[in-house]
Design a protein around this motif. Sequence first.
Motif, PDB file in Angstrom:
ATOM      1  N   TRP A  49       0.834  -1.206   0.000  1.00  0.00           N
ATOM      2  CA  TRP A  49       0.000   0.000   0.000  1.00  0.00           C
ATOM      3  C   TRP A  49       0.866   1.252   0.000  1.00  0.00           C
ATOM      4  O   TRP A  49       1.612   1.508   0.940  1.00  0.00           O
ATOM      5  CB  TRP A  49      -0.921  -0.011   1.213  1.00  0.00           C
ATOM      6  CG  TRP A  49      -1.812   1.194   1.301  1.00  0.00           C
ATOM      7  CD1 TRP A  49      -1.639   2.281   2.111  1.00  0.00           C
ATOM      8  CD2 TRP A  49      -3.005   1.430   0.554  1.00  0.00           C
ATOM      9  NE1 TRP A  49      -2.651   3.187   1.916  1.00  0.00           N
ATOM     10  CE2 TRP A  49      -3.508   2.697   0.963  1.00  0.00           C
ATOM     11  CE3 TRP A  49      -3.696   0.704  -0.420  1.00  0.00           C
ATOM     12  CZ2 TRP A  49      -4.664   3.242   0.431  1.00  0.00           C
ATOM     13  CZ3 TRP A  49      -4.851   1.248  -0.949  1.00  0.00           C
ATOM     14  CH2 TRP A  49      -5.326   2.488  -0.528  1.00  0.00           C
ATOM     15  N   ASN A  50       0.777   2.010  -1.094  1.00  0.00           N
ATOM     16  CA  ASN A  50       1.521   3.275  -1.227  1.00  0.00           C
ATOM     17  C   ASN A  50       3.015   3.108  -0.978  1.00  0.00           C
ATOM     18  O   ASN A  50       3.690   4.035  -0.488  1.00  0.00           O
ATOM     19  CB  ASN A  50       0.957   4.338  -0.274  1.00  0.00           C
ATOM     20  CG  ASN A  50      -0.408   4.835  -0.702  1.00  0.00           C
ATOM     21  OD1 ASN A  50      -0.810   4.666  -1.847  1.00  0.00           O
ATOM     22  ND2 ASN A  50      -1.139   5.443   0.224  1.00  0.00           N
ATOM     23  N   ASP A  51       3.528   1.918  -1.295  1.00  0.00           N
ATOM     24  CA  ASP A  51       4.955   1.632  -1.109  1.00  0.00           C
ATOM     25  C   ASP A  51       5.417   1.862   0.332  1.00  0.00           C
ATOM     26  O   ASP A  51       6.604   2.114   0.585  1.00  0.00           O
ATOM     27  CB  ASP A  51       5.812   2.493  -2.058  1.00  0.00           C
ATOM     28  CG  ASP A  51       5.548   2.183  -3.519  1.00  0.00           C
ATOM     29  OD1 ASP A  51       5.364   0.994  -3.829  1.00  0.00           O
ATOM     30  OD2 ASP A  51       5.526   3.121  -4.334  1.00  0.00           O
ATOM     31  N   THR A  52       4.460   1.762   1.256  1.00  0.00           N
ATOM     32  CA  THR A  52       4.780   2.038   2.663  1.00  0.00           C
ATOM     33  C   THR A  52       4.448   0.857   3.562  1.00  0.00           C
ATOM     34  O   THR A  52       5.258   0.472   4.412  1.00  0.00           O
ATOM     35  CB  THR A  52       4.011   3.275   3.165  1.00  0.00           C
ATOM     36  OG1 THR A  52       4.320   4.383   2.333  1.00  0.00           O
ATOM     37  CG2 THR A  52       4.392   3.604   4.602  1.00  0.00           C
ATOM     38  N   HIS A  53       3.273   0.280   3.386  1.00  0.00           N
ATOM     39  CA  HIS A  53       2.816  -0.804   4.253  1.00  0.00           C
ATOM     40  C   HIS A  53       2.585  -2.072   3.441  1.00  0.00           C
ATOM     41  O   HIS A  53       2.161  -2.019   2.283  1.00  0.00           O
ATOM     42  CB  HIS A  53       1.520  -0.411   4.965  1.00  0.00           C
ATOM     43  CG  HIS A  53       1.640   0.819   5.807  1.00  0.00           C
ATOM     44  ND1 HIS A  53       2.313   0.839   7.004  1.00  0.00           N
ATOM     45  CD2 HIS A  53       1.185   2.087   5.613  1.00  0.00           C
ATOM     46  CE1 HIS A  53       2.262   2.052   7.528  1.00  0.00           C
ATOM     47  NE2 HIS A  53       1.581   2.833   6.692  1.00  0.00           N
TER      48      HIS A  53
END
Length: 228
Positions: A49-53
């Motif tokens: 998710w959004n390169d974050t999670h």
Amino acid sequence: MLEDIAAKYSNVEYQDDFELFEKMAEEWPAHKVDRNISGPYGNLPVLHWNDTHIIAQTLPIAQFIAHKFDLYGKPKPINEDPMIFQALIDGVVSCVYTDIVLNIAMVLYNEVNFDDPNDPYARLVKKIVDDFKVLNSLLTNSSTSFFYDQDEPTIADYFVFYAFTLAKDFYFALLPADEDTQALSKLEQIMRGRPALAKYFNEGRLYNRISGSPTEEQYRAKLAAKKN
């Protein structure tokens, strides 16, 4: 769900990155131990998710997306406890995924003999059929074409739509008699008519492999020839 979401929200983009069954032995072990790919649990599937999670496993991924994009619907009457309503929706989702989709994969992987009532996996076939009857009855009691009187599809409708089309594509013996699938058939027709989903199917983008069985294609071809 993501097809409909991306069509509705112009700022949403997503990309499928399939871990192909054909590459299971070759690629999956390395991807699972790489926590940058598989997340803290070393499992697939995952949502980046959004390169974050990294969110792992099918149900948590779907439930997160449904919460994020308001796909849990609204209780009717409006004074109903929203937590109870969410539990009812999640009950449909859990039934579909745990008792139908995963059991279909088991039936397919073990190449059940549908003509043999003593086949070790015949009980799973009966379980799948019975659960479809329950879902059809529940949907029949709704005042709309979607579960629990909703005017737009929720996560429950997307999961049921997937499971019903999956069973139809696999083998007819996984479904009840026509009189016990009328509401489900109507749901399928409505969902297939949604522009984003119609485009998805028309472009042949559905990944059609269900299990990790190396002989799945041969088994399904055998069933298709028998059905015809």
